[in-house]
Design a protein around this motif. Structure first.
Motif, mmCIF file in Angstrom:
data_model
loop_
_atom_site.group_PDB
_atom_site.id
_atom_site.type_symbol
_atom_site.label_atom_id
_atom_site.label_comp_id
_atom_site.label_asym_id
_atom_site.label_seq_id
_atom_site.Cartn_x
_atom_site.Cartn_y
_atom_site.Cartn_z
ATOM 1 N N GLU A 43 54.048 -3.396 23.528
ATOM 2 C CA GLU A 43 54.478 -2.001 23.537
ATOM 3 C C GLU A 43 53.299 -1.053 23.774
ATOM 4 O O GLU A 43 52.175 -1.308 23.343
ATOM 5 N N CYS A 59 56.078 5.484 33.959
ATOM 6 C CA CYS A 59 57.458 4.990 33.873
ATOM 7 C C CYS A 59 58.048 4.775 35.262
ATOM 8 O O CYS A 59 58.790 3.811 35.495
ATOM 9 N N ASN A 64 57.016 0.523 30.509
ATOM 10 C CA ASN A 64 57.790 1.060 29.387
ATOM 11 C C ASN A 64 56.835 1.728 28.407
ATOM 12 O O ASN A 64 56.312 1.090 27.494
ATOM 13 N N HIS A 66 56.175 4.597 25.564
ATOM 14 C CA HIS A 66 56.755 5.508 24.587
ATOM 15 C C HIS A 66 55.821 6.705 24.417
ATOM 16 O O HIS A 66 54.620 6.608 24.684
ATOM 17 N N CYS A 82 62.406 14.027 33.452
ATOM 18 C CA CYS A 82 62.896 12.649 33.408
ATOM 19 C C CYS A 82 64.351 12.571 33.859
ATOM 20 O O CYS A 82 64.737 11.658 34.599
ATOM 21 N N LEU A 87 65.053 8.884 34.719
ATOM 22 C CA LEU A 87 64.271 8.118 33.748
ATOM 23 C C LEU A 87 64.740 8.437 32.335
ATOM 24 O O LEU A 87 65.180 9.554 32.053
ATOM 25 N N PRO A 89 62.750 7.432 29.126
ATOM 26 C CA PRO A 89 61.764 6.821 28.227
ATOM 27 C C PRO A 89 62.030 7.207 26.778
ATOM 28 O O PRO A 89 62.691 8.213 26.494
ATOM 29 N N LYS A 90 61.491 6.411 25.869
ATOM 30 C CA LYS A 90 61.600 6.721 24.449
ATOM 31 C C LYS A 90 60.539 7.757 24.102
ATOM 32 O O LYS A 90 59.344 7.456 24.032
ATOM 33 N N TYR A 105 51.947 -1.280 18.279
ATOM 34 C CA TYR A 105 51.679 -1.179 19.711
ATOM 35 C C TYR A 105 50.460 -1.991 20.122
ATOM 36 O O TYR A 105 49.477 -2.089 19.383
#
Length: 254
Positions: A43, A59, A64, A66, A82, A87, A89-90, A105
């Motif tokens: 992550e 992205c 991926n 965050h 986004c 898109l 993304p978190k 992470y």
């Protein structure tokens, strides 16, 4: 007052001007951080992600990533862009010292010297400790900071620039650098939305950052417990910083 006391106040005009002025990341910096992203085995997190200047193109390239930010205005701009690009993304609203996530992470990165927005040793250490806790064992935290040699040279002189909006109006930014105080650089920023010869809206911000003296950040990082800390010349992974560089990159391994 919260760690991001200034950053969280970034207004709508500041956010819009930022996107008009800096729509894409500088190529050298982007490739530098992208290299870390490409090598991350798990992550990836970008705290202080702003309007997504780095997060969105990463992205789009299939990574991926965050992200979170303390400015709701900047996050709204990120989410709008986004949505336009398809898109999702978190990303979420949060502060580094109180960030809420159950994930650990492999890579955390903070580009654009955003970390200099933390002004006191207490804030800096608390934020570094939190970032350390969010890393997996062997995870990497990489970021850059400005040094004392990046202090503004034109003190007390207003400077300005403007950007035109799609509707023909424009945002005018005037900045006034103040004298350095306790290694803190302060700039008064006045944003004005202008249309048909009139000022429609004005926002005033006091933008303050911490500038680092040689060895200062290294000493702080050593207190956190990283197994390896490396100073890197901005943004060349094969060189070490020179004595009076304006920016230094730090690579920290948990």
């Amino acid at each position: 007052m919260n760690t991001y006391s200034l950053y969280s106040l970034y207004g709508t005009l500041c956010t819009e001007f930022f996107d008009l002025d800096k729509p894409t990341p500088p190529p050298l910096e982007y490739e530098f951080y992208k290299n870390y992203v490409e090598q991350a085995p798990g992550e990836i997190l970008e705290p202080m992600c702003g309007t997504g200047r780095y997060l969105i193109p990463l992205c789009e390239s299939g990574f991926n990533v965050h992200g979170f930010d303390a400015s709701t205005h900047m996050l709204n701009a990120l989410r709008t862009k986004c949505a336009q690009k398809g898109l999702s993304p978190k990303v979420w609203h949060d502060f580094i010292d109180t960030v809420r996530t159950n994930l650990l992470y492999s890579l955390i990165f903070i580009p654009d010297s955003s970390f200099v927005l933390f002004l006191t040793n207490e804030e800096i250490i608390r934020s570094l400790q939190k970032l350390y806790s969010l890393l997996k064992p062997g995870g990497i935290f990489v970021f850059d900071v400005e040094t004392i040699y990046a202090a503004p040279s034109k003190i007390g002189l207003w400077q300005g620039k403007a950007h035109t909006r799609p509707d023909g109006s424009f945002i005018l930014l005037n900045t006034l650098p103040l004298a350095l105080e306790d290694d803190k650089a302060t700039v008064i920023c006045r944003y004005e939305l202008c249309d048909k010869g009139s000022v429609i809206k004005t926002e005033i911000e006091y933008f303050k950052i911490k500038l680092y003296r040689p060895g200062e950040m290294m000493a702080l990082l050593e207190k956190i417990g990283f197994s390896s800390i490396k100073e890197i010349k901005a943004f060349d992974p094969h060189k070490i910083p020179s004595a009076q560089d304006y920016t230094i990159v730090y690579e920290c391994i948990k």
